[in-house]
Design a protein around this motif. Structure first.
Motif, mmCIF file in Angstrom:
data_model
loop_
_atom_site.group_PDB
_atom_site.id
_atom_site.type_symbol
_atom_site.label_atom_id
_atom_site.label_comp_id
_atom_site.label_asym_id
_atom_site.label_seq_id
_atom_site.Cartn_x
_atom_site.Cartn_y
_atom_site.Cartn_z
ATOM 1 N N ALA A 1 -18.942 -12.647 1.386
ATOM 2 C CA ALA A 1 -18.648 -11.251 1.732
ATOM 3 C C ALA A 1 -17.245 -10.903 1.247
ATOM 4 C CB ALA A 1 -18.753 -11.039 3.239
ATOM 5 N N VAL A 2 -17.063 -9.628 0.916
ATOM 6 C CA VAL A 2 -15.754 -9.120 0.497
ATOM 7 C C VAL A 2 -15.561 -7.755 1.141
ATOM 8 C CG1 VAL A 2 -14.310 -8.363 -1.438
ATOM 9 C CG2 VAL A 2 -15.891 -10.283 -1.745
ATOM 10 N N THR A 3 -14.367 -7.538 1.682
ATOM 11 C CA THR A 3 -14.007 -6.239 2.251
ATOM 12 C C THR A 3 -12.631 -5.848 1.731
ATOM 13 O OG1 THR A 3 -15.267 -6.637 4.278
ATOM 14 C CG2 THR A 3 -13.551 -4.950 4.372
ATOM 15 N N VAL A 4 -12.549 -4.617 1.226
ATOM 16 C CA VAL A 4 -11.269 -4.059 0.804
ATOM 17 C C VAL A 4 -11.142 -2.686 1.466
ATOM 18 C CG1 VAL A 4 -9.850 -3.233 -1.123
ATOM 19 C CG2 VAL A 4 -11.320 -5.244 -1.427
ATOM 20 N N VAL A 5 -10.068 -2.512 2.215
ATOM 21 C CA VAL A 5 -9.753 -1.214 2.816
ATOM 22 C C VAL A 5 -8.353 -0.848 2.354
ATOM 23 C CG1 VAL A 5 -9.482 0.114 4.940
ATOM 24 C CG2 VAL A 5 -11.160 -1.750 4.853
ATOM 25 N N HIS A 6 -8.223 0.312 1.745
ATOM 26 C CA HIS A 6 -6.913 0.771 1.274
ATOM 27 C C HIS A 6 -6.671 2.163 1.832
ATOM 28 C CE1 HIS A 6 -3.334 0.996 -1.093
ATOM 29 N NE2 HIS A 6 -3.637 -0.095 -1.766
ATOM 30 N N ARG A 7 -5.527 2.319 2.465
ATOM 31 C CA ARG A 7 -5.186 3.616 3.022
ATOM 32 C C ARG A 7 -4.502 4.496 1.987
ATOM 33 N NH1 ARG A 7 -2.112 3.081 8.437
ATOM 34 N NH2 ARG A 7 -2.590 5.314 8.484
ATOM 35 N N VAL A 8 -4.639 5.794 2.166
ATOM 36 C CA VAL A 8 -3.977 6.803 1.351
ATOM 37 C C VAL A 8 -3.361 7.831 2.288
ATOM 38 C CG1 VAL A 8 -5.435 6.494 -0.689
ATOM 39 C CG2 VAL A 8 -6.126 8.115 1.089
ATOM 40 N N GLY A 9 -2.595 8.751 1.723
ATOM 41 C CA GLY A 9 -1.949 9.777 2.535
ATOM 42 C C GLY A 9 -0.519 9.374 2.837
ATOM 43 N N GLU A 10 0.047 9.995 3.861
ATOM 44 C CA GLU A 10 1.428 9.700 4.231
ATOM 45 C C GLU A 10 1.476 8.483 5.140
ATOM 46 O OE1 GLU A 10 5.475 11.704 6.022
ATOM 47 O OE2 GLU A 10 3.691 12.939 5.786
ATOM 48 N N LEU A 11 2.296 7.513 4.754
ATOM 49 C CA LEU A 11 2.453 6.276 5.517
ATOM 50 C C LEU A 11 3.924 6.044 5.811
ATOM 51 C CD1 LEU A 11 -0.039 4.249 3.369
ATOM 52 C CD2 LEU A 11 -0.412 4.950 5.720
ATOM 53 N N ARG A 12 4.178 5.382 6.923
ATOM 54 C CA ARG A 12 5.548 5.119 7.365
ATOM 55 C C ARG A 12 5.774 3.607 7.478
ATOM 56 N NH1 ARG A 12 8.212 9.447 8.231
ATOM 57 N NH2 ARG A 12 7.181 11.392 8.664
ATOM 58 N N VAL A 13 7.039 3.225 7.567
ATOM 59 C CA VAL A 13 7.399 1.823 7.719
ATOM 60 C C VAL A 13 6.640 1.236 8.905
ATOM 61 C CG1 VAL A 13 9.306 0.245 8.231
ATOM 62 C CG2 VAL A 13 9.649 2.147 6.637
ATOM 63 N N ASP A 14 6.095 0.041 8.709
ATOM 64 C CA ASP A 14 5.297 -0.729 9.675
ATOM 65 C C ASP A 14 3.823 -0.339 9.727
ATOM 66 O OD1 ASP A 14 7.482 -2.319 10.372
ATOM 67 O OD2 ASP A 14 8.045 -1.011 12.038
ATOM 68 N N ASP A 15 3.406 0.720 9.031
ATOM 69 C CA ASP A 15 1.977 1.045 8.982
ATOM 70 C C ASP A 15 1.230 0.000 8.157
ATOM 71 O OD1 ASP A 15 2.279 3.389 10.432
ATOM 72 O OD2 ASP A 15 2.103 4.724 8.692
ATOM 73 N N GLN A 16 0.005 -0.275 8.537
ATOM 74 C CA GLN A 16 -0.876 -1.092 7.696
ATOM 75 C C GLN A 16 -1.301 -0.229 6.517
ATOM 76 O OE1 GLN A 16 -3.156 -4.011 10.689
ATOM 77 N NE2 GLN A 16 -3.957 -1.957 10.712
ATOM 78 N N ILE A 17 -1.355 -0.848 5.345
ATOM 79 C CA ILE A 17 -1.733 -0.071 4.159
ATOM 80 C C ILE A 17 -2.970 -0.629 3.465
ATOM 81 C CG2 ILE A 17 -0.093 -1.292 2.672
ATOM 82 C CD1 ILE A 17 0.265 1.328 1.146
ATOM 83 N N VAL A 18 -3.135 -1.961 3.463
ATOM 84 C CA VAL A 18 -4.265 -2.541 2.742
ATOM 85 C C VAL A 18 -4.779 -3.778 3.470
ATOM 86 C CG1 VAL A 18 -2.796 -3.941 1.203
ATOM 87 C CG2 VAL A 18 -5.100 -3.308 0.463
ATOM 88 N N PHE A 19 -6.091 -3.934 3.435
ATOM 89 C CA PHE A 19 -6.758 -5.131 3.943
ATOM 90 C C PHE A 19 -7.646 -5.664 2.833
ATOM 91 C CE2 PHE A 19 -10.438 -7.331 5.585
ATOM 92 C CZ PHE A 19 -9.931 -8.144 6.574
ATOM 93 N N VAL A 20 -7.480 -6.935 2.513
ATOM 94 C CA VAL A 20 -8.383 -7.623 1.594
ATOM 95 C C VAL A 20 -8.878 -8.854 2.338
ATOM 96 C CG1 VAL A 20 -8.623 -8.886 -0.576
ATOM 97 C CG2 VAL A 20 -7.206 -6.830 -0.481
ATOM 98 N N GLY A 21 -10.181 -8.977 2.468
ATOM 99 C CA GLY A 21 -10.756 -10.139 3.134
ATOM 100 C C GLY A 21 -11.953 -10.650 2.366
ATOM 101 N N VAL A 22 -12.059 -11.975 2.271
ATOM 102 C CA VAL A 22 -13.201 -12.592 1.599
ATOM 103 C C VAL A 22 -13.678 -13.779 2.443
ATOM 104 C CG1 VAL A 22 -12.416 -11.913 -0.694
ATOM 105 C CG2 VAL A 22 -11.829 -14.151 0.167
ATOM 106 N N SER A 23 -14.971 -14.013 2.389
ATOM 107 C CA SER A 23 -15.504 -15.205 3.041
ATOM 108 C C SER A 23 -16.308 -15.999 2.020
ATOM 109 C CB SER A 23 -16.375 -14.843 4.245
ATOM 110 O OG SER A 23 -17.500 -14.089 3.867
ATOM 111 N N SER A 24 -16.285 -17.313 2.218
ATOM 112 C CA SER A 24 -17.017 -18.223 1.343
ATOM 113 C C SER A 24 -17.308 -19.494 2.130
ATOM 114 C CB SER A 24 -16.193 -18.543 0.090
ATOM 115 O OG SER A 24 -15.038 -19.274 0.436
ATOM 116 N N ALA A 25 -17.987 -20.410 1.492
ATOM 117 C CA ALA A 25 -18.277 -21.686 2.146
ATOM 118 C C ALA A 25 -17.030 -22.559 2.216
ATOM 119 C CB ALA A 25 -19.392 -22.411 1.413
#
Length: 149
Positions: free
Chosen positions: A75-99
């Motif tokens: 499985a692979v998940t990519v979440v990327h935020r857009v818009g106005e972001l401030r210091v300490d905000d989460q901006i991107v998540f990349v996750g992968v699963s494998s054996a």
């Protein structure tokens, strides 16, 4: 799963989604956060992250497809935020699963390197009333070199 959104994301929920297969032996994740990007601390510092809807998602999906061709991923998940972001905000998540862990680590690193350079985002930083568009960094391009070998 590829999402480009303004809303924040829940890391725990995204992690759980990566653990759906019975043969998941490894999950590698990267969470990027907005760091202080000025030398002086500015509580009002922010940046605007823009994208081209449709094109950005297609670019990310191509990166994910290439990762799946290189490594046996469950499985692979990519979440990327857009818009106005401030210091300490989460901006991107990349996750992968494998054996196995090696494939998970490598694929996560690969996807993140390509996101930094090939996903069609534009960043405008604002601090102390001054704004400027951020140029691509040579170091990000250099990181891509190791994947072409």
């Amino acid at each position: 799963m590829v999402l480009v959104q303004e809303a924040d994301f829940n890391v725990q929920a995204l992690y759980q989604d990566l653990c759906i297969a019975n043969d998941t032996g490894a999950v590698a994740m990267f969470v990027g956060r907005v760091r202080q990007f000025t030398e002086q601390v500015d509580q009002d510092a922010s940046f605007l992250l823009e994208h081209y809807p449709g094109m950005t998602e297609r670019n990310i999906e191509k990166i994910v497809t290439e990762a799946k061709q290189r490594w046996p991923l469950l499985a692979v998940t990519v979440v990327h935020r857009v818009g106005e972001l401030r210091v300490d905000d989460q901006i991107v998540f990349v996750g992968v699963s494998s054996a196995h862990r090696a494939e998970a680590f490598q694929a996560c690193d690969f996807i993140m390197d390509y996101l930094k350079s090939r996903a069609a985002f534009w960043k405008k930083e604002t601090s102390q009333g001054q704004s400027h568009w951020v140029e691509a960094k040579a170091a990000d391009e250099a990181s891509l070199e190791r994947w072409s070998k």
